[in-house]
Scaffold this motif. Structure first.
Motif, PDB file in Angstrom:
ATOM      1  N   ASP A  51       0.843  -1.186   0.000  1.00 17.50           N
ATOM      2  CA  ASP A  51       0.000   0.000   0.000  1.00 17.50           C
ATOM      3  C   ASP A  51       0.883   1.243   0.000  1.00 17.50           C
ATOM      4  N   ALA A  52       0.245   2.392  -0.037  1.00 18.14           N
ATOM      5  CA  ALA A  52       0.968   3.648  -0.232  1.00 18.14           C
ATOM      6  C   ALA A  52       2.004   3.912   0.857  1.00 18.14           C
ATOM      7  N   GLU A  65      -3.194   8.702   4.184  1.00 23.86           N
ATOM      8  CA  GLU A  65      -3.712   9.685   3.223  1.00 23.86           C
ATOM      9  C   GLU A  65      -2.578  10.525   2.637  1.00 23.86           C
ATOM     10  N   GLU A  99      -0.695   8.432   0.055  1.00 22.20           N
ATOM     11  CA  GLU A  99      -1.427   8.320  -1.208  1.00 22.20           C
ATOM     12  C   GLU A  99      -1.323   9.604  -2.015  1.00 22.20           C
ATOM     13  N   LEU A 100      -1.464  10.742  -1.356  1.00 27.78           N
ATOM     14  CA  LEU A 100      -1.342  12.032  -2.041  1.00 27.78           C
ATOM     15  C   LEU A 100       0.068  12.219  -2.593  1.00 27.78           C
ATOM     16  N   TYR A 101       1.076  11.903  -1.811  1.00 26.71           N
ATOM     17  CA  TYR A 101       2.466  12.033  -2.234  1.00 26.71           C
ATOM     18  C   TYR A 101       2.736  11.195  -3.482  1.00 26.71           C
ATOM     19  N   LEU A 102       2.288   9.951  -3.475  1.00 29.64           N
ATOM     20  CA  LEU A 102       2.507   9.084  -4.635  1.00 29.64           C
ATOM     21  C   LEU A 102       1.744   9.570  -5.851  1.00 29.64           C
ATOM     22  N   SER A 103       0.560  10.119  -5.659  1.00 30.66           N
ATOM     23  CA  SER A 103      -0.197  10.627  -6.805  1.00 30.66           C
ATOM     24  C   SER A 103       0.486  11.854  -7.403  1.00 30.66           C
ATOM     25  N   VAL A 104       1.077  12.688  -6.563  1.00 26.55           N
ATOM     26  CA  VAL A 104       1.814  13.851  -7.067  1.00 26.55           C
ATOM     27  C   VAL A 104       3.051  13.395  -7.833  1.00 26.55           C
ATOM     28  N   ALA A 162       3.373  10.763  -9.486  1.00 31.19           N
ATOM     29  CA  ALA A 162       2.948  10.130 -10.731  1.00 31.19           C
ATOM     30  C   ALA A 162       2.464  11.136 -11.782  1.00 31.19           C
ATOM     31  N   CYS A 163       2.278  12.378 -11.388  1.00 29.47           N
ATOM     32  CA  CYS A 163       1.794  13.403 -12.322  1.00 29.47           C
ATOM     33  C   CYS A 163       2.865  13.745 -13.359  1.00 29.47           C
ATOM     34  N   ASP A 221       0.505  18.085 -15.927  1.00 32.74           N
ATOM     35  CA  ASP A 221      -0.532  17.906 -14.908  1.00 32.74           C
ATOM     36  C   ASP A 221      -0.183  18.668 -13.637  1.00 32.74           C
TER      37      ASP A 221
END
Length: 115
Positions: free
Chosen positions: A12-13, A90, A93-98, A100-101, A105
């Motif tokens: 998980d994240a 949380e 998850e936010l860190y990994l999504s950033v 991945a941008c 984006d």
């Protein structure tokens, strides 16, 4: 130890973020939950680098004693969760999504924040 017992951490994240921070500080890849920070070459300087990376990624303050008290990656991650609760999940998850941008984006998201 069997391959199953040494499964790579990437479930998980938060586990991914912690494993990446440990790997960067230790200069190794493919860490597992059973990996021991100091047996993999860690020292107090590497612990400080790891703590700084996690502070940036997750916005948490970690005493250097945390890695001494919980020297395995799995134990350290569990202690981090116990100390900071769901907020750390949380943030991961936010860190990994950033991360991945794409650059476009990211610029678009930052532009929205300026509005």
């Amino acid at each position: 130890m069997t391959t199953e017992e040494r499964r790579p951490v990437r479930v998980d994240a938060i586990e991914r973020v912690v494993a990446d921070a440990w790997g960067a500080a230790l200069g190794v890849a493919g860490l597992t939950e059973q990996d021991h920070f100091f047996e993999r070459g860690g020292d107090s300087l590497a612990a400080a680098r790891m703590a700084a990376q996690l502070r940036t990624a997750l916005d948490v303050r970690l005493p250097l004693s945390a890695v001494f008290e919980h020297p395995t990656l799995g134990g350290f991650t569990a202690a981090l969760r116990a100390e900071h609760g769901m907020a750390v999940d949380e943030a991961a998850e936010l860190y990994l999504s950033v991360l991945a941008c794409s650059e476009a984006d990211a610029e678009s998201l930052l532009g929205r924040l300026d509005d």
